[in-house]
Design a protein around this motif. Structure first.
Motif, PDB file in Angstrom:
ATOM      1  N   TYR A   1      -5.299   1.738   5.885  1.00 34.98           N
ATOM      2  CA  TYR A   1      -4.493   1.249   7.002  1.00 34.98           C
ATOM      3  C   TYR A   1      -5.382   0.908   8.199  1.00 34.98           C
ATOM      4  CZ  TYR A   1      -0.600   1.126  10.361  1.00 34.98           C
ATOM      5  OH  TYR A   1       0.303   0.739  11.313  1.00 34.98           O
TER       6      TYR A   1
ATOM      7  N   ALA B   1       1.579  10.353  -3.930  1.00 34.40           N
ATOM      8  CA  ALA B   1       1.750  11.279  -2.801  1.00 34.40           C
ATOM      9  C   ALA B   1       2.375  12.601  -3.208  1.00 34.40           C
ATOM     10  CB  ALA B   1       2.595  10.628  -1.711  1.00 34.40           C
TER      11      ALA B   1
ATOM     12  N   ALA C   1      -6.389   8.586   1.952  1.00 32.37           N
ATOM     13  CA  ALA C   1      -6.696   7.252   1.441  1.00 32.37           C
ATOM     14  C   ALA C   1      -5.858   6.193   2.145  1.00 32.37           C
ATOM     15  CB  ALA C   1      -6.451   7.205  -0.067  1.00 32.37           C
ATOM     16  N   PHE C   2      -4.575   6.503   2.367  1.00 25.73           N
ATOM     17  CA  PHE C   2      -3.702   5.543   3.043  1.00 25.73           C
ATOM     18  C   PHE C   2      -4.171   5.271   4.466  1.00 25.73           C
ATOM     19  CE2 PHE C   2      -0.101   4.810   5.910  1.00 25.73           C
ATOM     20  CZ  PHE C   2       0.378   3.610   5.395  1.00 25.73           C
TER      21      PHE C   2
ATOM     22  N   THR D   1      -4.861  14.044  -0.398  1.00 32.60           N
ATOM     23  CA  THR D   1      -5.759  12.957  -0.812  1.00 32.60           C
ATOM     24  C   THR D   1      -5.125  11.594  -0.591  1.00 32.60           C
ATOM     25  OG1 THR D   1      -6.739  14.388  -2.505  1.00 32.60           O
ATOM     26  CG2 THR D   1      -7.098  12.017  -2.723  1.00 32.60           C
ATOM     27  N   SER D   2      -3.851  11.466  -0.941  1.00 28.16           N
ATOM     28  CA  SER D   2      -3.170  10.176  -0.804  1.00 28.16           C
ATOM     29  C   SER D   2      -2.986   9.789   0.660  1.00 28.16           C
ATOM     30  CB  SER D   2      -1.817  10.218  -1.517  1.00 28.16           C
ATOM     31  OG  SER D   2      -0.990  11.236  -0.988  1.00 28.16           O
ATOM     32  N   ILE D   3      -2.692  10.765   1.516  1.00 25.87           N
ATOM     33  CA  ILE D   3      -2.552  10.476   2.948  1.00 25.87           C
ATOM     34  C   ILE D   3      -3.883  10.012   3.522  1.00 25.87           C
ATOM     35  CG2 ILE D   3      -2.301  11.556   5.216  1.00 25.87           C
ATOM     36  CD1 ILE D   3       0.041  13.045   4.250  1.00 25.87           C
TER      37      ILE D   3
ATOM     38  N   GLN E   1       2.670   0.631  -8.418  1.00 20.82           N
ATOM     39  CA  GLN E   1       3.248   1.955  -8.202  1.00 20.82           C
ATOM     40  C   GLN E   1       3.589   2.604  -9.540  1.00 20.82           C
ATOM     41  OE1 GLN E   1       6.807   2.021  -5.779  1.00 20.82           O
ATOM     42  NE2 GLN E   1       7.185   4.188  -6.162  1.00 20.82           N
TER      43      GLN E   1
ATOM     44  N   ILE F   1       0.838  -1.204   0.000  1.00 18.87           N
ATOM     45  CA  ILE F   1       0.000   0.000   0.000  1.00 18.87           C
ATOM     46  C   ILE F   1       0.869   1.249   0.000  1.00 18.87           C
ATOM     47  CG2 ILE F   1      -1.679   1.323   1.344  1.00 18.87           C
ATOM     48  CD1 ILE F   1      -2.715  -1.398   2.385  1.00 18.87           C
ATOM     49  N   MET F   2       1.959   1.214   0.777  1.00 22.01           N
ATOM     50  CA  MET F   2       2.872   2.354   0.833  1.00 22.01           C
ATOM     51  C   MET F   2       3.503   2.630  -0.528  1.00 22.01           C
ATOM     52  SD  MET F   2       3.266   3.995   3.740  1.00 22.01           S
ATOM     53  CE  MET F   2       4.943   4.632   3.689  1.00 22.01           C
TER      54      MET F   2
ATOM     55  N   TYR G   1       1.002   4.310  -2.554  1.00 19.90           N
ATOM     56  CA  TYR G   1       0.867   5.664  -1.995  1.00 19.90           C
ATOM     57  C   TYR G   1       1.959   6.594  -2.528  1.00 19.90           C
ATOM     58  CZ  TYR G   1       2.004   9.232   1.512  1.00 19.90           C
ATOM     59  OH  TYR G   1       2.356  10.402   2.133  1.00 19.90           O
TER      60      TYR G   1
END
Length: 219
Positions: A152, A137, A147-148, A143-145, A194, A129-130, A133
């Motif tokens: 999580y 990011a 969603a993460f 937005t990405s934070i 990614q 997931i990271m 991200y």
């Protein structure tokens, strides 16, 4: 792929924040060592170890705000292929170290097979997931934070559908090698995703919020 990984390492010698990111990487490594010694069958040691592998990507991303890279013919690769290969390669190196340590833990304490396998699955899921991200990011930071954090929290919630029974991984079986190989495939898939996500957001401008304060004026 190896050439792209090597190119990433050559580039970070010109990156911004090498000292601060290097110090943070060392801190992550020391914390991971502490967790491996104190709680070797938990997720935390492997997770912190692989978090350390993301620091070079942070340094590499700082180069994308420079006018030299923005006007370079390798601009697209510097925001898509190279970060994906670079991140995936670094994560895999740390993952293999984590698997080795977890494997030694199982050899010493076979009864921890179930908890170790679960830890490897969870830390792998978080790192995949990271990786995705990181693809977005630096373009859509907030937005990405968000969603993460949502994903999580779901992953580590108490929802019954996400619970894994340690008894599913009996001691003395091939459970750990199979788990390790499966998770390796997940990380490779994370690296590929990614790259795909970075292609989707490539044309979006770099986010100021994703950069250090000293670099924001460059955007």
């Amino acid at each position: 792929m190896i050439n792209n990984w090597k190119f990433g390492y050559k580039c970070i010698q010109y990156a911004h924040g090498r000292r601060s990111n290097g110090i943070l990487m060392i801190i992550f490594l020391l914390i991971s060592l502490l967790f491996f010694v104190m709680w070797p069958d938990t997720i935390f040691g492997g997770y912190m170890l692989m978090c350390a592998s993301l620091m070079p990507t942070q340094m590499l991303s700082s180069l994308n705000v420079s006018s030299l890279v923005q006007s370079s013919p390798v601009r697209k690769k510097m925001q898509t292929l190279i970060p994906a290969v670079f991140t995936c390669g670094n994560v895999l190196i740390m993952y293999l170290i984590s698997v080795l340590i977890h494997g030694i833990t199982i050899l010493i304490k076979p009864e921890t097979t179930g908890s170790v396998c679960i830890s490897v699955i969870l830390e792998t899921a978080v790192m995949a997931i990271m990786m995705i991200y990181l693809a977005v990011a630096y373009k859509y930071f907030i937005t990405s934070i968000a969603a993460f954090l949502i994903i999580y929290s779901i992953l580590f919630s108490e929802a019954d559908i996400l619970k894994i029974d340690p008894g599913f991984f009996p001691p003395g079986s091939a459970a750990f090698p199979l788990t390790a190989l499966s998770c390796l495939a997940i990380l490779l898939a994370g690296g590929f995703l990614q790259y795909l996500f970075s292609l989707l957001v490539y044309k979006a401008p770099m986010s100021k919020m994703a950069q250090a304060a000293s670099l924001r004026e460059e955007l």
